[in-house]
Design a protein around this motif. Structure first.
Motif, PDB file in Angstrom:
ATOM      1  N   ARG A  97     -24.022   8.983   6.649  1.00 21.38           N
ATOM      2  CA  ARG A  97     -22.926   8.178   7.193  1.00 21.38           C
ATOM      3  C   ARG A  97     -22.081   9.003   8.150  1.00 21.38           C
ATOM      4  O   ARG A  97     -21.664   8.528   9.197  1.00 21.38           O
ATOM      5  CB  ARG A  97     -22.027   7.695   6.052  1.00 21.38           C
ATOM      6  N   ARG A  98     -21.824  10.224   7.737  1.00 22.40           N
ATOM      7  CA  ARG A  98     -21.007  11.114   8.564  1.00 22.40           C
ATOM      8  C   ARG A  98     -21.680  11.348   9.913  1.00 22.40           C
ATOM      9  O   ARG A  98     -21.041  11.328  10.964  1.00 22.40           O
ATOM     10  CB  ARG A  98     -20.830  12.432   7.798  1.00 22.40           C
ATOM     11  N   ILE A 100     -23.808   9.400  11.352  1.00 23.84           N
ATOM     12  CA  ILE A 100     -23.754   8.161  12.143  1.00 23.84           C
ATOM     13  C   ILE A 100     -22.408   8.072  12.854  1.00 23.84           C
ATOM     14  O   ILE A 100     -22.326   7.736  14.040  1.00 23.84           O
ATOM     15  CB  ILE A 100     -23.979   6.928  11.239  1.00 23.84           C
ATOM     16  N   THR A 101     -21.343   8.415  12.117  1.00 29.11           N
ATOM     17  CA  THR A 101     -20.011   8.362  12.725  1.00 29.11           C
ATOM     18  C   THR A 101     -19.927   9.294  13.929  1.00 29.11           C
ATOM     19  O   THR A 101     -19.402   8.912  14.986  1.00 29.11           O
ATOM     20  CB  THR A 101     -18.940   8.756  11.693  1.00 29.11           C
ATOM     21  N   VAL A 104     -21.817   7.710  16.770  1.00 35.04           N
ATOM     22  CA  VAL A 104     -21.086   6.567  17.318  1.00 35.04           C
ATOM     23  C   VAL A 104     -19.909   7.069  18.158  1.00 35.04           C
ATOM     24  O   VAL A 104     -19.634   6.548  19.244  1.00 35.04           O
ATOM     25  CB  VAL A 104     -20.600   5.661  16.162  1.00 35.04           C
ATOM     26  N   PRO A 128     -19.531  -5.957  26.325  1.00 36.81           N
ATOM     27  CA  PRO A 128     -20.795  -5.363  25.885  1.00 36.81           C
ATOM     28  C   PRO A 128     -21.351  -6.152  24.707  1.00 36.81           C
ATOM     29  O   PRO A 128     -20.604  -6.670  23.893  1.00 36.81           O
ATOM     30  CB  PRO A 128     -20.387  -3.952  25.459  1.00 36.81           C
ATOM     31  N   PRO A 129     -22.655  -6.238  24.655  1.00 33.75           N
ATOM     32  CA  PRO A 129     -23.248  -6.992  23.547  1.00 33.75           C
ATOM     33  C   PRO A 129     -23.005  -6.279  22.219  1.00 33.75           C
ATOM     34  O   PRO A 129     -23.326  -5.103  22.076  1.00 33.75           O
ATOM     35  CB  PRO A 129     -24.741  -7.014  23.893  1.00 33.75           C
ATOM     36  N   ALA A 130     -22.390  -6.979  21.282  1.00 33.00           N
ATOM     37  CA  ALA A 130     -22.197  -6.392  19.955  1.00 33.00           C
ATOM     38  C   ALA A 130     -23.532  -6.407  19.231  1.00 33.00           C
ATOM     39  O   ALA A 130     -24.311  -7.349  19.365  1.00 33.00           O
ATOM     40  CB  ALA A 130     -21.170  -7.197  19.176  1.00 33.00           C
ATOM     41  N   ASP A 131     -23.793  -5.351  18.507  1.00 35.64           N
ATOM     42  CA  ASP A 131     -25.068  -5.242  17.804  1.00 35.64           C
ATOM     43  C   ASP A 131     -24.987  -6.007  16.491  1.00 35.64           C
ATOM     44  O   ASP A 131     -24.665  -5.471  15.452  1.00 35.64           O
ATOM     45  CB  ASP A 131     -25.385  -3.770  17.555  1.00 35.64           C
ATOM     46  N   GLN A 132     -25.280  -7.295  16.583  1.00 38.25           N
ATOM     47  CA  GLN A 132     -25.094  -8.153  15.405  1.00 38.25           C
ATOM     48  C   GLN A 132     -26.089  -7.842  14.295  1.00 38.25           C
ATOM     49  O   GLN A 132     -25.829  -8.103  13.139  1.00 38.25           O
ATOM     50  CB  GLN A 132     -25.246  -9.628  15.799  1.00 38.25           C
ATOM     51  N   THR A 134     -26.883  -5.317  12.875  1.00 37.17           N
ATOM     52  CA  THR A 134     -26.542  -4.299  11.877  1.00 37.17           C
ATOM     53  C   THR A 134     -25.499  -4.781  10.893  1.00 37.17           C
ATOM     54  O   THR A 134     -25.140  -4.071   9.992  1.00 37.17           O
ATOM     55  CB  THR A 134     -26.001  -3.057  12.582  1.00 37.17           C
ATOM     56  N   ARG A 135     -24.942  -5.968  11.131  1.00 33.16           N
ATOM     57  CA  ARG A 135     -23.894  -6.410  10.197  1.00 33.16           C
ATOM     58  C   ARG A 135     -24.364  -7.570   9.370  1.00 33.16           C
ATOM     59  O   ARG A 135     -25.209  -8.322   9.797  1.00 33.16           O
ATOM     60  CB  ARG A 135     -22.643  -6.804  10.965  1.00 33.16           C
TER      61      ARG A 135
END
Lengths: 135, 255
Positions: A97-98, A100-101, A104, A128-132, A134-135
């Motif tokens: 996770r760290r 990834i942060t 990002v 910008p297109p949100a990366d849907q 991943t949510r």
């Protein structure tokens, strides 16, 4: 009991353990694992192999510790070992996770820098297109 | 001992600092120009435009970090300030703050202010945060809603925050009166030492840990919070608080 008279279950288990031990030795020699981890791995499966070949051994230790059956001893040992494994996985998850942060953040900084420089081709688009996904 | 060294003097040249800026508007404007206001935002499309519009009137350098919002936050912010960074994935407020601070430093900020996007902070409170920094007596100033004046705060929220303060006093060993106020100001030198690694809400406690560990001189400044139904809805519940606490403790344990 003669340890050389194995039932099919023991035979299969021993083959599996032999494979795991071989993998451990290979990892130790090639340096894939840290020395300490590799030795722990080998030790763990050696004990496992003894318990498979000579189940009464666990009963002896269990009796010595005041636990009824050998199977119970194995069960009791498995709980802390598995818990530890889950904890180690959790630590690793935190590290991922760290990372990834940091990634990002890096991307956000690059985009922000380019946009602030007024570079329309490279900055973030107006929307910008949100990366849907991943949510 | 560390505590005494951490606290910066409340008095400058023997006279008590007032919450308002000095009448020297030239200096005030100069400070405002070298200040970067970092606004982390996650799905704040409804409120952020007004919040930012109010900010940029006084502080031209506003850095918004859109933390992977799925609403119109990015476009709304983009319409007001050129500095809008975008986290491709939602990483939490702590992560967004650190991104914004890094960016502000790279742009040459002399002072960095953190400001919530939901409209709970007042732009008029920022000068009183910057004043001790500009005077060179402090490295960090923290907004406190409990110091001095009172804002109209619901009782349940007050109790929850009091408990958070007590807990934070114990873990950070800093004599603070408000634990989780998003309004803070840093000098460049202090901001450079900021390394928030707790990505989510537990960063508020981590910032205090950093202040203590880096021996930064800090001071609390009374600020007012605007409790609107919108900002309250964005606030943390007691259950959230427990989760934050757990994350914080684990984060400290496994650093």
């Amino acid at each position: 009991m003669n340890p050389w008279q194995l039932n099919p279950f023991q035979f299969v288990l021993l083959l599996l353990i032999a494979g795991l031990l071989a993998g451990g030795i290979l990892a130790l020699l090639k340096g894939w694992l840290r020395r300490r981890d590799a030795i722990l791995w080998l030790l763990f499966w050696t004990v496992g192999a003894v318990a498979v070949v000579w189940p009464d051994a666990t009963s002896l230790i269990a009796a010595f510790l005041g636990i009824g059956r050998g199977a119970d001893l194995v069960f009791y040992c498995a709980i802390p070992i598995l818990s530890f494994g889950i904890w180690m996985l959790y630590i690793r998850l935190r590290r991922v996770r760290r990372e990834i942060t940091l990634l990002v953040r890096h991307v956000a900084m690059l985009e922000g820098e380019l946009a602030a420089r007024g570079d329309p081709a490279s900055g973030p688009a107006a929307s910008p297109p949100a990366d849907q996904s991943t949510r | 001992m560390g505590r005494a060294r951490n606290r910066c003097e409340h008095e400058v040249d023997g006279k008590r600092l007032t919450p308002s800026m000095p009448a020297d508007t030239g200096k005030e404007a100069q400070i405002a120009r070298s200040t970067y206001v970092v606004v982390p935002a996650f799905n704040e499309g409804a409120a952020i435009r007004d919040v930012l519009a109010e900010l940029v009137r006084v502080y031209p350098n506003v850095v918004v970090v859109d933390d992977g919002s799925t609403d119109g936050t990015f476009d709304a912010a983009r319409a007001v300030t050129p500095y809008v960074l975008r986290h491709a994935l939602n990483r939490g407020q702590g992560a967004a703050l650190q991104t914004g601070v890094d960016f502000a430093l790279r742009r040459g900020a002399e002072y960095v202010v953190t400001f919530d996007a939901d409209g709970q902070h007042r732009v008029e409170d920022i000068p009183s945060l910057l004043e001790p920094l500009a005077g060179g007596t402090c490295d960090v100033t923290l907004g406190s809603r409990f110091l001095g004046m009172q804002s109209q705060m619901p009782l349940a929220r007050k109790l929850l925050l009091r408990m958070a303060v007590l807990f934070t006093r114990i873990t950070s060993r800093l004599p603070i009166t408000d634990a989780h106020n998003g309004l803070r100001a840093f000098t460049r030198a202090a901001a450079e030492r900021l390394d928030i690694s707790m990505d989510r809400m537990e960063h508020a406690s981590e910032v205090l840990d950093i202040i203590r560990r880096r021996r930064l001189r800090f001071r609390e400044v009374p600020v007012q919070i605007r409790y609107t139904s919108y900002s309250l809805g964005k606030g943390q519940s007691a259950r959230d608080a427990l989760r934050i606490l757990l994350h914080y403790l684990i984060g400290r344990a496994v650093r």
